[in-house]
Write an enzyme that holds these catalytic residues in place. Structure first.
Site, PDB file in Angstrom:
ATOM      1  N   HIS A 114     -34.222   0.903 113.213  1.00 57.58           N
ATOM      2  CA  HIS A 114     -34.668   1.372 111.904  1.00 57.58           C
ATOM      3  C   HIS A 114     -34.578   2.902 111.846  1.00 57.58           C
ATOM      4  O   HIS A 114     -34.655   3.576 112.881  1.00 57.58           O
ATOM      5  CB  HIS A 114     -36.118   0.934 111.659  1.00 57.58           C
ATOM      6  CG  HIS A 114     -36.259  -0.518 111.312  1.00 57.58           C
ATOM      7  ND1 HIS A 114     -37.455  -1.081 110.906  1.00 57.58           N
ATOM      8  CD2 HIS A 114     -35.341  -1.534 111.302  1.00 57.58           C
ATOM      9  CE1 HIS A 114     -37.269  -2.375 110.667  1.00 57.58           C
ATOM     10  NE2 HIS A 114     -36.008  -2.675 110.911  1.00 57.58           N
ATOM     11  N   GLU A 165     -36.665   5.193 110.952  1.00 54.60           N
ATOM     12  CA  GLU A 165     -37.793   5.953 111.504  1.00 54.60           C
ATOM     13  C   GLU A 165     -37.732   6.009 113.033  1.00 54.60           C
ATOM     14  O   GLU A 165     -38.016   7.046 113.636  1.00 54.60           O
ATOM     15  CB  GLU A 165     -39.133   5.302 111.124  1.00 54.60           C
ATOM     16  CG  GLU A 165     -39.378   5.109 109.650  1.00 54.60           C
ATOM     17  CD  GLU A 165     -38.958   3.729 109.171  1.00 54.60           C
ATOM     18  OE1 GLU A 165     -37.814   3.302 109.464  1.00 54.60           O
ATOM     19  OE2 GLU A 165     -39.768   3.078 108.500  1.00 54.60           O
ATOM     20  N   CYS A 204     -42.362  -0.543 108.505  1.00 56.30           N
ATOM     21  CA  CYS A 204     -42.748  -1.881 108.968  1.00 56.30           C
ATOM     22  C   CYS A 204     -43.765  -1.748 110.112  1.00 56.30           C
ATOM     23  O   CYS A 204     -44.153  -0.641 110.485  1.00 56.30           O
ATOM     24  CB  CYS A 204     -41.511  -2.635 109.446  1.00 56.30           C
ATOM     25  SG  CYS A 204     -40.867  -2.025 111.015  1.00 56.30           S
ATOM     26  N   CYS A 244     -42.327   0.343 113.098  1.00 61.04           N
ATOM     27  CA  CYS A 244     -42.195   1.780 112.824  1.00 61.04           C
ATOM     28  C   CYS A 244     -43.556   2.438 112.619  1.00 61.04           C
ATOM     29  O   CYS A 244     -43.772   3.579 113.048  1.00 61.04           O
ATOM     30  CB  CYS A 244     -41.283   1.995 111.625  1.00 61.04           C
ATOM     31  SG  CYS A 244     -39.568   1.522 111.986  1.00 61.04           S
TER      32      CYS A 244
END
Lengths: 155, 155
Positions: free
Chosen positions: A46, A48, A76, A79
């Site tokens: 992801h 992040e 999420c 993260c």
């Protein structure tokens, strides 16, 4: 957040779900990244996560306590956890994620008192633009359903 | 879990908090990893994350839905999130983490209904051994407090 949106555009251009992230220290961008789940074949890639890893490499420090993270979509669970572990000072996010957001939506991280760090959280930054880049990506996907199919990779 | 404990021992040997993880598919170990936070200077370099990344690389697939993960300590928020994202079938963990565990302790992941995957969770596997390796590591640390000090890394 404009720079995070630029990162999200880069993701869309390579057929990744368009989420972008930027980390800022003392007014200077020290890391930028976009979602690379498909390209890297990693559920953990992801925006992040990649930005936090870049920033830690750059500063040679796992604590980013004087850094702020800008991301186009609410983080999420993974993260949000990484933001807590890396002690990001302030998290700015664009649009809420009703399906998987774990900063404010499915979980309210500020309410988990026993965590040893709680970032400041500012939501809704450039919300319409951050939502629109996702909506238009999925709108386009629905128009071309064949492109949605993933090749099944044998083990 | 014996193999995960071996991984945790490897972490202790290099002065990392001793947590180890192993991923199994069809009765075969496909990934093993231990905590490398200090060595990698990455808050995200937890045993479970590294094991998931290795397994995905090996299978060339971000979904590990026919894989089980064994880890000596209850996963934190980041790692629990990564287990959900990678669709691990069954999570076996050794000892609960009262400070940061987010599978059962601070958060009960099974109760977050809107997540699109819920792993089976079996806790307490070789619990005494998994707890003891951590206790003895921190006991040793308290005996030699100087070794606790981290060099401050300039940006």
């Amino acid at each position: 957040m404009r720079l995070a949106l630029k990162e999200a555009e880069k993701a869309a251009a390579i057929d990744e779900v368009p989420v972008g992230a930027v980390i800022v220290q003392n007014g200077k961008v020290i890391a930028r990244a976009h979602n690379l789940k498909e390209k890297k074949m990693q559920s953990t890639a992801h925006a992040e996560m990649l930005a936090i890893q870049k920033a830690s490499r750059k500063l040679n420090n796992y604590y980013l306590d004087d850094c702020d993270l800008y991301v186009t979509l609410e983080p999420c669970m993974m993260c949000t956890g990484a933001i807590v572990l890396s002690r990001i000072r302030t998290l700015y996010y664009g649009t809420a994620d009703p399906k998987g957001g774990c900063t404010d939506t499915l979980i309210q991280v500020r309410n988990i008192k026993r965590l040893n760090h709680h970032p400041n959280v500012i939501s809704g930054v450039l919300q319409p633009e951050c939502a629109e880049i996702l909506s238009s990506f999925f709108r386009e996907k629905r128009k071309h359903p064949k492109k949605n199919r993933k090749p099944v990779q044998p083990a």
